[in-house]
Design a protein around this motif. Structure first.
Motif, PDB file in Angstrom:
ATOM      1  N   ALA A 229       0.833  -1.200   0.000  1.00  0.00           N
ATOM      2  CA  ALA A 229       0.000   0.000   0.000  1.00  0.00           C
ATOM      3  C   ALA A 229       0.869   1.251   0.000  1.00  0.00           C
ATOM      4  O   ALA A 229       1.735   1.419   0.846  1.00  0.00           O
ATOM      5  CB  ALA A 229      -0.912  -0.014   1.230  1.00  0.00           C
ATOM      6  N   GLY A 230       0.618   2.125  -0.968  1.00  0.00           N
ATOM      7  CA  GLY A 230       1.291   3.406  -1.004  1.00  0.00           C
ATOM      8  C   GLY A 230       2.584   3.459  -1.784  1.00  0.00           C
ATOM      9  O   GLY A 230       3.122   4.549  -2.001  1.00  0.00           O
ATOM     10  N   VAL A 231       3.127   2.330  -2.230  1.00  0.00           N
ATOM     11  CA  VAL A 231       4.408   2.346  -2.931  1.00  0.00           C
ATOM     12  C   VAL A 231       4.288   3.052  -4.275  1.00  0.00           C
ATOM     13  O   VAL A 231       5.163   3.832  -4.673  1.00  0.00           O
ATOM     14  CB  VAL A 231       4.943   0.908  -3.105  1.00  0.00           C
ATOM     15  CG1 VAL A 231       6.163   0.893  -4.018  1.00  0.00           C
ATOM     16  CG2 VAL A 231       5.305   0.315  -1.749  1.00  0.00           C
TER      17      VAL A 231
ATOM     18  N   LEU B 184       5.705   7.881  -7.537  1.00  0.00           N
ATOM     19  CA  LEU B 184       5.346   9.093  -8.277  1.00  0.00           C
ATOM     20  C   LEU B 184       5.846  10.338  -7.548  1.00  0.00           C
ATOM     21  O   LEU B 184       6.341  11.291  -8.188  1.00  0.00           O
ATOM     22  CB  LEU B 184       3.836   9.155  -8.458  1.00  0.00           C
ATOM     23  CG  LEU B 184       3.281  10.370  -9.222  1.00  0.00           C
ATOM     24  CD1 LEU B 184       3.843  10.422 -10.636  1.00  0.00           C
ATOM     25  CD2 LEU B 184       1.757  10.323  -9.251  1.00  0.00           C
ATOM     26  N   ASN B 185       5.758  10.360  -6.229  1.00  0.00           N
ATOM     27  CA  ASN B 185       6.249  11.500  -5.463  1.00  0.00           C
ATOM     28  C   ASN B 185       7.754  11.690  -5.666  1.00  0.00           C
ATOM     29  O   ASN B 185       8.230  12.825  -5.802  1.00  0.00           O
ATOM     30  CB  ASN B 185       5.946  11.312  -3.978  1.00  0.00           C
ATOM     31  CG  ASN B 185       4.465  11.391  -3.667  1.00  0.00           C
ATOM     32  OD1 ASN B 185       3.687  11.961  -4.433  1.00  0.00           O
ATOM     33  ND2 ASN B 185       4.062  10.811  -2.559  1.00  0.00           N
ATOM     34  N   SER B 186       8.495  10.604  -5.670  1.00  0.00           N
ATOM     35  CA  SER B 186       9.938  10.706  -5.889  1.00  0.00           C
ATOM     36  C   SER B 186      10.244  11.272  -7.266  1.00  0.00           C
ATOM     37  O   SER B 186      11.173  12.074  -7.426  1.00  0.00           O
ATOM     38  CB  SER B 186      10.594   9.327  -5.721  1.00  0.00           C
ATOM     39  OG  SER B 186      10.547   8.900  -4.383  1.00  0.00           O
TER      40      SER B 186
ATOM     41  N   THR C 249       2.455  12.622   0.423  1.00  0.00           N
ATOM     42  CA  THR C 249       3.674  13.280  -0.047  1.00  0.00           C
ATOM     43  C   THR C 249       4.936  12.490   0.276  1.00  0.00           C
ATOM     44  O   THR C 249       6.034  12.951  -0.019  1.00  0.00           O
ATOM     45  CB  THR C 249       3.798  14.680   0.577  1.00  0.00           C
ATOM     46  OG1 THR C 249       3.801  14.571   2.005  1.00  0.00           O
ATOM     47  CG2 THR C 249       2.648  15.583   0.124  1.00  0.00           C
ATOM     48  N   LEU C 250       4.813  11.324   0.857  1.00  0.00           N
ATOM     49  CA  LEU C 250       5.980  10.533   1.252  1.00  0.00           C
ATOM     50  C   LEU C 250       6.695   9.994   0.017  1.00  0.00           C
ATOM     51  O   LEU C 250       6.074   9.421  -0.872  1.00  0.00           O
ATOM     52  CB  LEU C 250       5.548   9.376   2.152  1.00  0.00           C
ATOM     53  CG  LEU C 250       6.658   8.586   2.833  1.00  0.00           C
ATOM     54  CD1 LEU C 250       7.458   9.484   3.770  1.00  0.00           C
ATOM     55  CD2 LEU C 250       6.076   7.402   3.604  1.00  0.00           C
ATOM     56  N   VAL C 251       8.009  10.186  -0.037  1.00  0.00           N
ATOM     57  CA  VAL C 251       8.792   9.721  -1.183  1.00  0.00           C
ATOM     58  C   VAL C 251       9.089   8.233  -1.043  1.00  0.00           C
ATOM     59  O   VAL C 251       8.823   7.620   0.002  1.00  0.00           O
ATOM     60  CB  VAL C 251      10.100  10.520  -1.307  1.00  0.00           C
ATOM     61  CG1 VAL C 251       9.807  11.980  -1.634  1.00  0.00           C
ATOM     62  CG2 VAL C 251      10.930  10.416  -0.030  1.00  0.00           C
TER      63      VAL C 251
ATOM     64  N   ARG D 160       8.874   5.506   2.131  1.00  0.00           N
ATOM     65  CA  ARG D 160       7.942   4.384   2.126  1.00  0.00           C
ATOM     66  C   ARG D 160       8.664   3.071   2.380  1.00  0.00           C
ATOM     67  O   ARG D 160       8.184   2.198   3.121  1.00  0.00           O
ATOM     68  CB  ARG D 160       7.221   4.329   0.778  1.00  0.00           C
ATOM     69  CG  ARG D 160       6.176   3.237   0.677  1.00  0.00           C
ATOM     70  CD  ARG D 160       4.988   3.535   1.553  1.00  0.00           C
ATOM     71  NE  ARG D 160       4.329   4.770   1.135  1.00  0.00           N
ATOM     72  CZ  ARG D 160       3.289   5.288   1.763  1.00  0.00           C
ATOM     73  NH1 ARG D 160       2.807   4.706   2.857  1.00  0.00           N
ATOM     74  NH2 ARG D 160       2.740   6.419   1.332  1.00  0.00           N
ATOM     75  N   LEU D 161       9.826   2.908   1.771  1.00  0.00           N
ATOM     76  CA  LEU D 161      10.582   1.676   1.976  1.00  0.00           C
ATOM     77  C   LEU D 161      11.112   1.581   3.400  1.00  0.00           C
ATOM     78  O   LEU D 161      11.222   0.477   3.947  1.00  0.00           O
ATOM     79  CB  LEU D 161      11.733   1.599   0.969  1.00  0.00           C
ATOM     80  CG  LEU D 161      11.302   1.509  -0.501  1.00  0.00           C
ATOM     81  CD1 LEU D 161      12.513   1.428  -1.404  1.00  0.00           C
ATOM     82  CD2 LEU D 161      10.388   0.311  -0.737  1.00  0.00           C
TER      83      LEU D 161
END
Length: 373
Positions: A156-158, A163-165, A320-322, A326-327
């Motif tokens: 979830a969220g990756v 895209l944010n990165s 907004t988390l890059v 996330r990792l």
């Protein structure tokens, strides 16, 4: 002496290449193994058979009465593995070989075959006794899997973080490269008061640690944002921060390369009536474009792998988390799963590696030109 010196140089280069490549190869191989294999053997054994210990509790079953005895049959869990040895006690987990029979306390017997099937026999119903434990050691051939990458990519969220990165990295690479190109041309070919002082400031900024200037910069940016009425936690802030931190190196490299353009070419263009803008865009910039691409590649790799600046200027919110953040969260929830952590590292580094390989020739020519200068 020359052949010996050449051999020493080649040997040293080979040692450095191996020293840099082996850890990356280990991470890649580990990412393709399951967590059970990673727990019992090193990555260099990925193509060989490995063994591990397991324990199995026989399900609650009173057994089928056959000739006055109760029989329970079943199979140990496995996936094409071969049983080496087994036991009924944690003190001697490999006491019996496959096919041997163990006498249990209470008059029962237990036999485990090489294929994992077991036969439990006793004079009383097993529903009245505790569940029998079977310790066993199995060997399995090499197994490579893409399950770790599937868990990382589809977590979830990756996708949003990926895209944010990209939203952060692309403008944070293009903006400082463009500004630095104009500034480098001005310092290299334009005469104006204070040019030497600007050169000195650029060189001095190269040694300023990012961590030392990050907090004052954040405080100034927050106060300016509140005064102007916009949210400080935005992409504009992280773009500006990466631009500021990348500008000194970009200006220094491009200025040295632009200063190496033959003066005759520039002077001929001035005599033909060309202005600074036309000289910059049509003569100097094409000649220094490889150096500009070289800086862009390294700037992109730094921004893509950055976590500190992104967290400071964007925050840890999910929207907004890059990718690196996330990792890190995935690592927190899967701290003991080294296979998944290795897959996360490979996913994070895949884009910079592909970009570098795609523009490798440009990078080589740009660095060579800077070195010759």
């Amino acid at each position: 002496m020359k052949p010996l010196r050449r051999f020493a140089v080649h040997l040293s280069a080979l040692v450095f290449v191996v020293a840099w490549t082996l850890p990356s190869l280990g991470v890649l191989v580990t990412s393709l193994r399951d967590r059970d294999q990673v727990a019992v053997s090193g990555w260099w054994t990925a193509l060989s058979s490995s063994s591990r210990m397991q324990v199995y509790r026989v399900p609650e079953d009173k057994g089928e009465p056959v000739d006055g005895r109760y029989i329970v049959t079943g199979s140990l869990p496995g996936n094409g593995e071969v049983l080496i040895a087994w036991g009924v006690s944690s003190l001697q987990p490999t006491y019996f070989a496959a096919g041997e029979t163990a006498n249990l306390t209470g008059g029962g017997t237990l036999r485990v075959e090489a294929d994992g099937s077991f036969f439990l026999s006793g004079t009383e119903s097993f529903a009245r006794t505790h569940r029998q434990r079977i310790f066993y050691s199995v060997t399995a051939g090499p197994r490579l899997t893409m399950e770790n990458y599937a868990n990382v990519l589809f977590a979830a969220g990756v996708g949003r973080s990926f895209l944010n990165s990209a939203i952060v990295a692309v403008p944070a690479t293009v903006i400082p490269a463009l500004i630095a190109a104009f500034a480098a041309y001005a310092l290299a070919w334009m005469r104006f008061p204070g040019r030497w002082l600007l050169r000195l400031i650029v060189v001095g900024l190269l040694v300023v640690p990012l961590q030392m200037s990050l907090i004052p910069l954040l405080a100034f940016y927050n106060s300016a944002g509140h005064a102007m009425g916009f949210d400080p936690k935005s992409y504009i802030g992280v773009w500006a921060a990466h631009t500021g931190f990348g500008m000194p190196l970009a200006i220094h490299l491009l200025q040295n390369r632009m200063a190496g353009v033959p003066r005759e070419i520039v002077e001929s263009a001035r005599m033909d009536g060309a202005g600074d803008f036309h000289i910059f865009t049509r003569i100097v910039l094409p000649l220094t474009f490889p150096a500009l691409v070289s800086f862009g590649i390294f700037q992109f790799m730094w921004v893509w792998n950055d976590l500190l600046v992104a967290l400071v200027f964007l925050g840890p919110q999910d929207d907004t988390l890059v990718l690196t953040g996330r990792l890190i969260n995935l690592m927190g929830t899967n701290g003991g799963d080294w296979a998944m952590l290795s897959a996360s590292a490979c996913v994070a580094s895949a884009v910079p590696i592909l970009v570098f390989l795609a523009l490798q020739k440009r990078v080589e020519s740009g660095l060579l030109g800077i070195a010759l200068k």
